[in-house]
Write an enzyme that holds these catalytic residues in place. Structure first.
Site, PDB file in Angstrom:
ATOM      1  N   ASP A   7       0.877  -1.158   0.000  1.00  0.00           N
ATOM      2  CA  ASP A   7       0.000   0.000   0.000  1.00  0.00           C
ATOM      3  C   ASP A   7       0.927   1.225   0.000  1.00  0.00           C
ATOM      4  OD1 ASP A   7      -2.362   1.631   0.503  1.00  0.00           O
ATOM      5  OD2 ASP A   7      -1.632   1.804   2.567  1.00  0.00           O
ATOM      6  N   ASP A   9      -0.187   5.099   0.922  1.00  0.00           N
ATOM      7  CA  ASP A   9      -0.460   6.102   1.962  1.00  0.00           C
ATOM      8  C   ASP A   9      -0.333   5.492   3.352  1.00  0.00           C
ATOM      9  OD1 ASP A   9      -1.140   8.129   0.067  1.00  0.00           O
ATOM     10  OD2 ASP A   9      -3.165   7.311  -0.118  1.00  0.00           O
ATOM     11  N   GLY A  44      -7.702   3.546   3.370  1.00  0.00           N
ATOM     12  CA  GLY A  44      -7.823   2.498   2.359  1.00  0.00           C
ATOM     13  C   GLY A  44      -9.081   2.571   1.516  1.00  0.00           C
ATOM     14  N   ASP A 168      -1.439  -0.512   6.107  1.00  0.00           N
ATOM     15  CA  ASP A 168      -1.634   0.188   7.393  1.00  0.00           C
ATOM     16  C   ASP A 168      -3.111   0.365   7.729  1.00  0.00           C
ATOM     17  OD1 ASP A 168      -2.132   2.128   5.371  1.00  0.00           O
ATOM     18  OD2 ASP A 168      -1.913   3.703   6.879  1.00  0.00           O
TER      19      ASP A 168
HETATM   20  C1  BG6 Z   1      -6.146   5.553   0.118  1.00  0.00           C
HETATM   21  C2  BG6 Z   1      -6.162   6.291   1.435  1.00  0.00           C
HETATM   22  O1  BG6 Z   1      -4.837   5.167  -0.177  1.00  0.00           O
HETATM   23  O2  BG6 Z   1      -6.625   6.384  -0.937  1.00  0.00           O
HETATM   24  C3  BG6 Z   1      -7.538   6.862   1.698  1.00  0.00           C
HETATM   25  O3  BG6 Z   1      -5.799   5.403   2.470  1.00  0.00           O
HETATM   26  C4  BG6 Z   1      -7.983   7.718   0.523  1.00  0.00           C
HETATM   27  O4  BG6 Z   1      -7.495   7.617   2.885  1.00  0.00           O
HETATM   28  C5  BG6 Z   1      -7.954   6.879  -0.748  1.00  0.00           C
HETATM   29  O5  BG6 Z   1      -9.308   8.206   0.734  1.00  0.00           O
HETATM   30  C6  BG6 Z   1      -8.388   7.651  -1.991  1.00  0.00           C
HETATM   31  O6  BG6 Z   1      -7.453   8.652  -2.269  1.00  0.00           O
HETATM   32  P1  BG6 Z   1      -7.648   9.792  -3.352  1.00  0.00           P
HETATM   33  O7  BG6 Z   1      -6.257  10.387  -3.469  1.00  0.00           O
HETATM   34  O8  BG6 Z   1      -8.073   9.134  -4.636  1.00  0.00           O
HETATM   35  O9  BG6 Z   1      -8.653  10.741  -2.848  1.00  0.00           O
HETATM   36 MG    MG Z   2      -2.690   3.165   3.627  1.00  0.00          MG
END
Ligand code: BG6
Ligand code: MG
Length: 213
Positions: A7, A9, A44, A168
């Site tokens: 993963d 973030d 996630g 995470d």
């Molecule tokens: C995930 C994060 O990786 O991506 C989430 O853990 C987030 O918190 C999701 O909402 C979507 O991200 P984005 O950048 O498309 O808004």
């Molecule tokens: Mg993550």
């Protein structure tokens, strides 16, 4: 183990913090109390599903168009944060781990629900470390659905039971297990207890640890 799928973030870099700060700013504007504990549920999951969770905390229901507008606002704040990032924000030990895995002929994949994942990887000059990348623009169902990890395994030409996931998020651990993969959680055992092993930082993960899972 044929492949290890990461993963992004909160695993490779602290962009989970930026997601939280941007959501918190939006929640404040909407008059909704939004804590770090609430934020665990957003990790996630997709942007729009995250917004739905925040709105439900505040008991607010909005039209699709209004939700799109709010999600775009949050994303602009998030993008401001990531555009200011520098490669030195990559968590200690991450690049060494990718190199170590490659040295042992293990393929390295990325599976992030974020539509900004490629921008983050580019900003951090990390693309070259991955043999396959699946991001939020390439999936129908975000974690905890197993789709993202199954797609990554396919691109890496590995069977799910030959893959280990590093996550995470509770939703991410569930997604990996539903895909039939083993999973290392980064965080607390209370949150990620379903994972096969839990550590508190990516620097605690090595090829040796993964091999023996
Ligand atoms: C995930 C994060 O990786 O991506 C989430 O853990 C987030 O918190 C999701 O909402 C979507 O991200 P984005 O950048 O498309 O808004
Ligand atoms: Mg993550």
């Amino acid at each position: 183990m044929i492949a290890c799928i990461f993963d992004l973030d909160g695993v490779i870099v602290d962009t989970a913090r930026y997601h939280f700060l941007a959501w918190q700013k939006l929640a404040k504007e909407l008059g909704i109390n939004f804590s770090e504990a609430d934020n665990e549920r957003l990790k996630g999951v997709s942007r729009i599903e995250s917004l739905n969770i925040i709105l439900s905390l505040g008991g607010i229901s909005l039209s699709y168009e209004e939700k799109e507008k709010l999600a775009t606002r949050k994303n602009q704040w998030f993008v401001d944060y990531i555009m200011a990032m520098k490669p030195d924000e990559i968590f200690a030990g991450a690049k060494a781990l990718f190199d170590d895995l490659h040295r042992h002929q293990i393929k390295v994949g990325l599976a992030s629900s974020s539509k900004n994942a490629r921008t983050v990887l580019a900003k951090l000059e990390l693309e070259k470390y991955f043999d396959a990348i699946v991001d939020g623009t390439m999936i129908e169902n975000s974690k905890p659905d197993p789709e993202i990890f199954l797609k990554a395994a396919k691109l890496l030409q590995a069977n799910p039971d030959d893959c280990i996931v590093v996550e995470d998020a509770e939703a991410g651990v569930e997604s990996a297990l539903r895909a039939g993969m083993r999973c290392v959680g980064i965080g607390s055992t209370e949150q990620l207890g379903k994972a096969n092993h839990v550590v508190d930082h990516i620097k605690k993960i090595s090829y040796e640890l993964l091999k023996n899972l």
